[in-house]
Enzyme design. Structure first.
Site, PDB file in Angstrom:
ATOM      1  N   ARG A  10      -0.657  -6.582  11.215  1.00  0.00           N
ATOM      2  CA  ARG A  10      -1.685  -6.151  10.254  1.00  0.00           C
ATOM      3  C   ARG A  10      -2.775  -5.314  10.916  1.00  0.00           C
ATOM      4  O   ARG A  10      -3.952  -5.420  10.577  1.00  0.00           O
ATOM      5  CB  ARG A  10      -2.318  -7.358   9.549  1.00  0.00           C
ATOM      6  CG  ARG A  10      -1.341  -8.176   8.737  1.00  0.00           C
ATOM      7  CD  ARG A  10      -1.098  -7.505   7.401  1.00  0.00           C
ATOM      8  NE  ARG A  10      -0.172  -8.258   6.579  1.00  0.00           N
ATOM      9  CZ  ARG A  10      -0.545  -8.972   5.520  1.00  0.00           C
ATOM     10  NH1 ARG A  10      -1.782  -9.026   5.157  1.00  0.00           N
ATOM     11  NH2 ARG A  10       0.360  -9.599   4.816  1.00  0.00           N
ATOM     12  N   ARG A  14      -7.042  -3.731   5.836  1.00  0.00           N
ATOM     13  CA  ARG A  14      -8.439  -3.823   5.402  1.00  0.00           C
ATOM     14  C   ARG A  14      -9.487  -3.924   6.485  1.00  0.00           C
ATOM     15  O   ARG A  14     -10.672  -3.756   6.207  1.00  0.00           O
ATOM     16  CB  ARG A  14      -8.581  -4.982   4.419  1.00  0.00           C
ATOM     17  CG  ARG A  14      -7.976  -4.648   3.073  1.00  0.00           C
ATOM     18  CD  ARG A  14      -7.881  -5.861   2.204  1.00  0.00           C
ATOM     19  NE  ARG A  14      -6.998  -6.842   2.813  1.00  0.00           N
ATOM     20  CZ  ARG A  14      -6.720  -8.020   2.283  1.00  0.00           C
ATOM     21  NH1 ARG A  14      -7.289  -8.376   1.145  1.00  0.00           N
ATOM     22  NH2 ARG A  14      -5.896  -8.847   2.876  1.00  0.00           N
ATOM     23  N   ARG A  23      -7.535   3.141   0.129  1.00  0.00           N
ATOM     24  CA  ARG A  23      -7.258   2.191  -0.960  1.00  0.00           C
ATOM     25  C   ARG A  23      -8.138   2.403  -2.180  1.00  0.00           C
ATOM     26  O   ARG A  23      -7.804   1.970  -3.271  1.00  0.00           O
ATOM     27  CB  ARG A  23      -7.419   0.753  -0.446  1.00  0.00           C
ATOM     28  CG  ARG A  23      -6.188   0.184   0.210  1.00  0.00           C
ATOM     29  CD  ARG A  23      -5.075  -0.104  -0.783  1.00  0.00           C
ATOM     30  NE  ARG A  23      -5.242  -1.393  -1.435  1.00  0.00           N
ATOM     31  CZ  ARG A  23      -5.502  -1.568  -2.711  1.00  0.00           C
ATOM     32  NH1 ARG A  23      -5.667  -0.527  -3.505  1.00  0.00           N
ATOM     33  NH2 ARG A  23      -5.615  -2.783  -3.217  1.00  0.00           N
ATOM     34  N   ASP A  59       5.199  -3.406   2.795  1.00  0.00           N
ATOM     35  CA  ASP A  59       5.000  -4.841   2.576  1.00  0.00           C
ATOM     36  C   ASP A  59       6.380  -5.486   2.490  1.00  0.00           C
ATOM     37  O   ASP A  59       7.348  -4.826   2.094  1.00  0.00           O
ATOM     38  CB  ASP A  59       4.210  -5.104   1.293  1.00  0.00           C
ATOM     39  CG  ASP A  59       3.710  -6.551   1.255  1.00  0.00           C
ATOM     40  OD1 ASP A  59       2.615  -6.806   1.768  1.00  0.00           O
ATOM     41  OD2 ASP A  59       4.447  -7.418   0.746  1.00  0.00           O
ATOM     42  N   TYR A 134       8.325 -16.332  -2.015  1.00  0.00           N
ATOM     43  CA  TYR A 134       7.646 -15.575  -3.083  1.00  0.00           C
ATOM     44  C   TYR A 134       8.494 -15.540  -4.354  1.00  0.00           C
ATOM     45  O   TYR A 134       7.970 -15.667  -5.463  1.00  0.00           O
ATOM     46  CB  TYR A 134       7.320 -14.151  -2.608  1.00  0.00           C
ATOM     47  CG  TYR A 134       6.194 -14.146  -1.598  1.00  0.00           C
ATOM     48  CD1 TYR A 134       4.879 -14.339  -2.005  1.00  0.00           C
ATOM     49  CD2 TYR A 134       6.445 -13.992  -0.236  1.00  0.00           C
ATOM     50  CE1 TYR A 134       3.836 -14.377  -1.082  1.00  0.00           C
ATOM     51  CE2 TYR A 134       5.412 -14.026   0.697  1.00  0.00           C
ATOM     52  CZ  TYR A 134       4.112 -14.215   0.261  1.00  0.00           C
ATOM     53  OH  TYR A 134       3.092 -14.259   1.164  1.00  0.00           O
TER      54      TYR A 134
HETATM   55  O1  CP3 Z   1      -0.294  -3.047  10.017  1.00  0.00           O
HETATM   56  C1  CP3 Z   1       0.302  -3.821   9.233  1.00  0.00           C
HETATM   57  O2  CP3 Z   1       0.895  -4.814   9.689  1.00  0.00           O
HETATM   58  C2  CP3 Z   1       0.233  -3.559   7.746  1.00  0.00           C
HETATM   59  C3  CP3 Z   1       1.546  -3.492   7.038  1.00  0.00           C
HETATM   60  C4  CP3 Z   1       1.920  -4.790   6.342  1.00  0.00           C
HETATM   61  C5  CP3 Z   1       1.440  -5.181   5.050  1.00  0.00           C
HETATM   62  N1  CP3 Z   1       2.107  -6.329   4.692  1.00  0.00           N
HETATM   63  C6  CP3 Z   1       0.472  -4.446   4.205  1.00  0.00           C
HETATM   64  C7  CP3 Z   1      -0.386  -5.211   3.276  1.00  0.00           C
HETATM   65  C8  CP3 Z   1       2.825  -5.744   6.776  1.00  0.00           C
HETATM   66  C9  CP3 Z   1       3.563  -5.821   8.097  1.00  0.00           C
HETATM   67  C10 CP3 Z   1       2.921  -6.726   5.729  1.00  0.00           C
HETATM   68  C11 CP3 Z   1       3.860  -7.862   5.779  1.00  0.00           C
HETATM   69  C12 CP3 Z   1       3.619  -9.023   4.902  1.00  0.00           C
HETATM   70  N2  CP3 Z   1       3.263  -9.041   3.588  1.00  0.00           N
HETATM   71  C13 CP3 Z   1       3.867 -10.359   5.297  1.00  0.00           C
HETATM   72  C14 CP3 Z   1       4.342 -10.794   6.666  1.00  0.00           C
HETATM   73  C15 CP3 Z   1       3.226 -10.737   7.647  1.00  0.00           C
HETATM   74  C16 CP3 Z   1       2.250 -11.882   7.558  1.00  0.00           C
HETATM   75  O3  CP3 Z   1       1.063 -11.590   7.384  1.00  0.00           O
HETATM   76  O4  CP3 Z   1       2.671 -13.025   7.685  1.00  0.00           O
HETATM   77  C17 CP3 Z   1       3.572 -11.188   4.200  1.00  0.00           C
HETATM   78  C18 CP3 Z   1       3.656 -12.702   4.161  1.00  0.00           C
HETATM   79  C19 CP3 Z   1       3.208 -10.343   3.118  1.00  0.00           C
HETATM   80  C20 CP3 Z   1       2.822 -10.727   1.733  1.00  0.00           C
HETATM   81  C21 CP3 Z   1       1.443 -10.242   1.446  1.00  0.00           C
HETATM   82  N3  CP3 Z   1       1.136  -8.957   1.037  1.00  0.00           N
HETATM   83  C22 CP3 Z   1       0.212 -10.945   1.593  1.00  0.00           C
HETATM   84  C23 CP3 Z   1       0.082 -12.382   2.024  1.00  0.00           C
HETATM   85  C24 CP3 Z   1      -0.832 -10.041   1.268  1.00  0.00           C
HETATM   86  C25 CP3 Z   1      -2.331 -10.260   1.369  1.00  0.00           C
HETATM   87  C26 CP3 Z   1      -2.999 -10.561   0.067  1.00  0.00           C
HETATM   88  C27 CP3 Z   1      -4.507 -10.332   0.136  1.00  0.00           C
HETATM   89  O5  CP3 Z   1      -4.972  -9.420  -0.573  1.00  0.00           O
HETATM   90  O6  CP3 Z   1      -5.182 -11.027   0.895  1.00  0.00           O
HETATM   91  C28 CP3 Z   1      -0.227  -8.821   0.915  1.00  0.00           C
HETATM   92  C29 CP3 Z   1      -0.935  -7.581   0.540  1.00  0.00           C
HETATM   93  C30 CP3 Z   1      -1.048  -6.591   1.653  1.00  0.00           C
HETATM   94  N4  CP3 Z   1       0.041  -6.116   2.354  1.00  0.00           N
HETATM   95  C31 CP3 Z   1      -2.224  -5.944   2.128  1.00  0.00           C
HETATM   96  C32 CP3 Z   1      -1.819  -5.076   3.148  1.00  0.00           C
HETATM   97  C33 CP3 Z   1      -2.676  -4.130   3.934  1.00  0.00           C
HETATM   98  C34 CP3 Z   1      -3.674  -6.162   1.655  1.00  0.00           C
HETATM   99  C35 CP3 Z   1      -3.847  -5.772   0.234  1.00  0.00           C
HETATM  100  C36 CP3 Z   1      -4.378  -4.410  -0.151  1.00  0.00           C
HETATM  101  O7  CP3 Z   1      -4.529  -3.422   0.613  1.00  0.00           O
HETATM  102  O8  CP3 Z   1      -4.644  -4.362  -1.355  1.00  0.00           O
END
Ligand code: CP3
Length: 330
Positions: A10, A14, A23, A59, A134
């Site tokens: 990540r 953000r 975003r 994602d 999920y």
């Molecule tokens: O640099 C990076 O690693 C970013 C790329 C990335 C995202 N999701 C973008 C994202 C990666 C590698 C992921 C993988 C992901 N997504 C996982 C496995 C990694 C981990 O953290 O365990 C999981 C479980 C998810 C599912 C998911 N998607 C979650 C838990 C969330 C966060 C929800 C929140 O808003 O707190 C997301 C949304 C998400 N995916 C965001 C990003 C940058 C944040 C939301 C946004 O920009 O609106």
């Protein structure tokens, strides 16, 4: 490399003001589906932090959509699935992923980044258990009880689900490697919910087939989960080249649990990055001291927290490069 390599899960997202600006103009799934925007989000942390690898901005739920899953990513919540998978019929309705047809925009982003990023690009996918969590829960969950109930109550349907997801994720990772990804990471973020016995029975076969199916490609394979201290040996057995370790188990102990045949990635607690620099410095130095030599990729134990100051991450990269070189060659 002549020092310990470092990148952050990540690292895009953000914590970076430039990501928040992106975003404001685009939804997260729009960024994932538009190769130019995905490439921009991927490169932002490479420019700012000096990390040794880029991780594709996407994602884990992105490839589920062409499999017939109606989904959204809700800010502050996470992935939400309109019609959860709760029966054998629901499992059979999932369409196998054909990456070139289902996610051409991901492969186009990978091709562009592989040519221009200047550092190796890490491709990734969600592992069967974590994707299933999920799909079955319908959204994020604390204890994954619906997922586990389905697994225990309907083992045949569960195995079919693991098989279907596993085949699709394997195709997805192979396609990313063919498009130029230099390494691939399988995110099994929530598999630490399971005991070793249940992991071996309900999850290991499908994950083993994914790593076996990537073995002929010349790309390092990373397997990561959170809270997996009791599973590290089983995860190594699944056949990856690298096992990700969270902050709960020190790396020397993790090395004993996995055995020497895999490298380790980790394992600074992301919350430590919210502490003063002196604290971060001493904990990071301790991690390097306890890491296998060679065979260590420095990372956090889970993703960067949104409230993290990126300048701490930049200093951390410089520290790892300096101390890592001393450790390996000093
Ligand atoms: O640099 C990076 O690693 C970013 C790329 C990335 C995202 N999701 C973008 C994202 C990666 C590698 C992921 C993988 C992901 N997504 C996982 C496995 C990694 C981990 O953290 O365990 C999981 C479980 C998810 C599912 C998911 N998607 C979650 C838990 C969330 C966060 C929800 C929140 O808003 O707190 C997301 C949304 C998400 N995916 C965001 C990003 C940058 C944040 C939301 C946004 O920009 O609106």
């Amino acid at each position: 490399m002549d020092t310990t390599p470092v990148w952050f899960m990540r690292q895009a997202g953000r914590s970076l003001p430039e990501y928040r600006a992106l975003r404001e103009r685009h939804g997260i799934l729009d960024i994932c589906r538009t190769p130019e925007l995905a490439a921009e989000a991927t490169l932002q942390p490479v420019r700012r932090l000096g990390v040794d690898a880029a991780i594709l901005f996407s994602d884990i739920v992105v490839p589920l959509e062409p499999m017939g899953v109606d989904l959204a990513i809700v800010p502050g919540v996470g992935p939400v699935i309109e019609s959860p998978v709760r029966s054998r019929r629901d499992v059979d309705a999932l369409k196998p992923l054909v990456p070139e047809e289902g996610v051409p925009y991901v492969l186009e982003a990978v091709r562009g980044l592989a040519a221009t990023a200047g550092v190796p690009l890490i491709g990734f996918g969600g592992a069967p258990f974590t994707l299933a969590s999920y799909l079955v829960e319908g959204g994020p969950s604390k204890n994954h009880s619906k997922t586990k109930a389905f697994m225990y109550a309907e083992p045949a349907a569960w195995h079919r689900l693991m098989e279907r997801l596993g085949e699709s994720v394997l195709a997805y990772l192979r396609a990313q490697a063919a498009a130029g990804a230099a390494a691939v990471q399988l995110f099994d973020s929530w598999v630490g919910e399971l005991s070793s016995e249940d992991f071996r029975r309900y999850v290991l076969p499908s994950v083993g087939r994914i790593f076996d199916g990537l073995a002929d490609l010349d790309v390092p394979r990373i397997y990561f989960g959170v809270g997996t201290g009791e599973l590290l040996g089983d995860m190594a057995e699944a056949g990856p080249d690298v096992v990700g370790v969270d902050w709960r188990v020190p790396l020397d102990e993790a090395h004993r649990r996995t055995g020497p045949q895999v490298a380790l990635q980790g394992n600074l607690d992301p919350a430590l990055c919210l502490a003063p620099w002196k604290v971060v410095e001493s904990r990071a130095t301790e991690i390097l001291a306890r890491a296998p030599k060679p065979g260590h990729i420095f990372n956090l134990g889970h993703g960067v927290l949104p409230e993290t100051d990126p300048s701490i991450l930049h200093r951390l990269v410089e520290l790892v490069h300096m101390r890592g070189a001393e450790k390996l060659y000093g």
